[in-house]
Design an enzyme around this catalytic site. Structure first.
Site, short mmCIF file in Angstrom:
data_model
loop_
_atom_site.label_atom_id
_atom_site.label_comp_id
_atom_site.label_asym_id
_atom_site.label_seq_id
_atom_site.Cartn_x
_atom_site.Cartn_y
_atom_site.Cartn_z
CE1 TYR A 1 -34.41 -104.64 -10.17
CE2 TYR A 1 -32.33 -105.71 -9.67
CZ TYR A 1 -33.70 -105.62 -9.51
OH TYR A 1 -34.36 -106.52 -8.71
CD GLN B 1 -21.55 -117.14 -16.41
OE1 GLN B 1 -20.58 -117.76 -16.80
NE2 GLN B 1 -22.57 -116.86 -17.22
N1 LIG Z 1 -36.68 -112.57 -8.40
C1 LIG Z 1 -35.48 -112.22 -7.98
O1 LIG Z 1 -34.51 -112.97 -8.12
C2 LIG Z 1 -35.27 -110.90 -7.28
C3 LIG Z 1 -33.97 -110.58 -6.82
C4 LIG Z 1 -33.77 -109.36 -6.20
C5 LIG Z 1 -34.84 -108.49 -6.00
N2 LIG Z 1 -36.08 -108.82 -6.47
C6 LIG Z 1 -37.17 -107.86 -6.28
O2 LIG Z 1 -38.29 -108.52 -5.72
C7 LIG Z 1 -39.49 -107.92 -6.23
C8 LIG Z 1 -40.37 -109.01 -6.85
O3 LIG Z 1 -39.62 -109.68 -7.87
P1 LIG Z 1 -40.28 -110.82 -8.79
O4 LIG Z 1 -39.18 -111.75 -9.16
O5 LIG Z 1 -41.50 -111.31 -8.17
O6 LIG Z 1 -40.59 -109.97 -10.09
P2 LIG Z 1 -41.89 -110.01 -11.04
O7 LIG Z 1 -41.51 -109.24 -12.26
O8 LIG Z 1 -42.38 -111.39 -11.21
O9 LIG Z 1 -42.96 -109.19 -10.18
C9 LIG Z 1 -42.99 -107.79 -10.13
C10 LIG Z 1 -44.40 -107.36 -10.40
O10 LIG Z 1 -44.48 -105.92 -10.28
C11 LIG Z 1 -45.47 -105.52 -11.21
N3 LIG Z 1 -45.34 -104.10 -11.52
C12 LIG Z 1 -44.39 -103.49 -12.29
N4 LIG Z 1 -44.67 -102.19 -12.40
C13 LIG Z 1 -45.79 -101.96 -11.69
C14 LIG Z 1 -46.57 -100.80 -11.44
N5 LIG Z 1 -46.24 -99.62 -11.97
N6 LIG Z 1 -47.69 -100.93 -10.68
C15 LIG Z 1 -48.06 -102.15 -10.16
N7 LIG Z 1 -47.36 -103.28 -10.37
C16 LIG Z 1 -46.24 -103.18 -11.13
C17 LIG Z 1 -45.20 -106.39 -12.44
O11 LIG Z 1 -46.31 -106.40 -13.32
C18 LIG Z 1 -44.87 -107.71 -11.81
O12 LIG Z 1 -46.00 -108.57 -11.78
C19 LIG Z 1 -39.05 -106.85 -7.22
O13 LIG Z 1 -38.99 -105.61 -6.57
C20 LIG Z 1 -37.64 -107.28 -7.59
O14 LIG Z 1 -36.85 -106.19 -8.02
C21 LIG Z 1 -36.32 -110.00 -7.09
#
Ligand SMILES: NC(=O)c1ccc[n+]([C@@H]2O[C@H](COP(=O)([O-])OP(=O)(O)OC[C@H]3O[C@@H](n4cnc5c(N)ncnc54)[C@H](O)[C@@H]3O)[C@@H](O)[C@H]2O)c1
Length: 350
Positions: free
Chosen positions: A152, A223
């Protein structure tokens, strides 16, 4: 925002947690939104009745092109991810999200998108700086020399570099946030992808509703982490997009707590004291992580402000309702109501 209003804005990953909140906020500000996710509409946390909603796989170039047509701004929040339990067991799946960012960047470049946002993560920071509890906050420059979270974290760091080089080589204006542990209502709270705050809220709610009097804590509970309320995350994201800062910026709270303290705060909000069963071999990630907000304060004059307790109160209320509803449907609840009055703390020894 970076252009005249109204403009069409693409939110990729709009069916997810942060994407759903962003759609809500953008529409409230009067913007037209195209909301895109791979999930069926029935599973979106927020399905706007006024946005243009699309259910497509953005890892496919044609879908990325169609989603990006006529938009001025792209927010890429789409990613196949979850909490530690998911990312430690699904490194290849996490890395495949590189296809989403790659195809969205290409589509944005070719369709003249004016500004592009990429949601990166604190998982880009090297393990060696996070080997102890209570460590100093992570500064943006700490990401190099690189040794991020396997799978990741590498995908996120690579995505950041792609944004930088699309900006330098193709003139696409990009912004990158390194989110630190975002939490709040309308996010994943069960199923294996949930993160620590939602997981602890769910376990406390289940212990109350099911009457077990016990919760599991992954690891030894010592942690350390910081947790960022979703409203702060959206504020920071919008400020970053409106700024001239093209280098990655932390968007994270610097209110550091142990996982035990996180659990105690949720118990206090719920008005219970539960036995704790520590699961030592469970996935826990690094020992200590916190955000250093020196740079974001200097560049944006802003940093997250929501106290953990205030954010957890809203999160627990929402998660409790989800657990209660599910338990009512399954007929499992023992009729236990949440004890909101701390004077009525359950007398269960720790
Ligand atoms: N939530 C956190 O704590 C956090 C921390 C660091 C980074 N992020 C990043 O922020 C972003 C949003 O995170 P989140 O917590 O809302 O996650 P989430 O999993 O709730 O939302 C991500 C969405 O992306 C969609 N998705 C996945 N593959 C896809 C594809 N091929 N086409 C279209 N949609 C697709 C999923 O269905 C999901 O609804 C992500 O990139 C995540 O890596 C989140």
């Amino acid at each position: 925002m970076c252009s005249d209003s109204p403009e069409l804005i693409l939110v990729a990953g709009a069916g997810g947690f942060i994407g759903g909140h962003l759609v809500r906020r953008l529409e409230a500000a009067g913007h037209e939104v195209r909301a895109v996710d791979i999930k069926p509409f029935a599973e979106w946390f927020h399905l706007s009745p006024t946005a243009e909603n699309l259910e497509v796989d953005l890892s496919q170039r044609a879908a990325a092109d169609a989603a990006s047509a006529d938009v001025s701004t792209v927010y890429n929040l789409a990613s196949d991810m979850g909490g530690m339990g998911f990312i430690e067991a699904n490194k290849a799946l996490c890395m495949l999200s590189v296809l989403i960012n790659t195809h969205l960047l290409l589509a944005a470049r070719d369709q003249g998108v004016r500004r592009y946002f990429f949601a990166s993560s604190a998982c880009v920071y090297p393990d060696r700086l996070q080997a102890e509890t209570g460590v100093q906050g992570l500064r943006e420059g700490d990401a190099y020399p690189a040794m991020p979270e396997d799978g990741y974290g590498w995908e996120k760091l690579f995505g950041e570099r792609m944004c930088r080089h699309f900006s330098e080589d193709f003139g696409l204006s990009t912004r990158v946030a390194r989110y630190h542990n975002i939490y709040g209502p309308f996010g994943t709270w069960q199923g294996g992808r949930e993160k620590a705050p939602a997981a602890i809220c769910r376990k406390v709610a289940e212990a109350i509703i099911g009457g077990s009097g016990e919760i599991e804590i992954w690891g030894d509970g010592s942690q350390t982490r910081s947790f960022t309320y979703v409203d702060d995350c959206i504020d920071g994201t919008l400020r970053l997009m409106a700024s001239d800062v093209s280098d990655p910026l932390n968007i994270g709270s610097d209110e550091m707590v142990t996982i035990d303290q996180l659990a105690s705060t949720v118990e206090d909000i719920a008005g219970v004291a539960l036995r704790r069963k520590y699961v030592i071999g469970a996935p826990t990630g690094v020992r200590g992580r916190n955000s250093d907000n020196t740079l974001i304060k200097a560049r944006l004059g802003w940093s997250p402000t929501t106290p953990l307790r205030a954010g957890l109160e809203k999160t627990f209320d929402w998660v409790f309702d989800q657990v209660k509803r599910q338990s009512d449907v399954l007929g499992r609840g023992r009729g236990h109501e949440r004890r909101t009055d701390v004077r009525n703390r359950a007398a269960i020894p720790n």
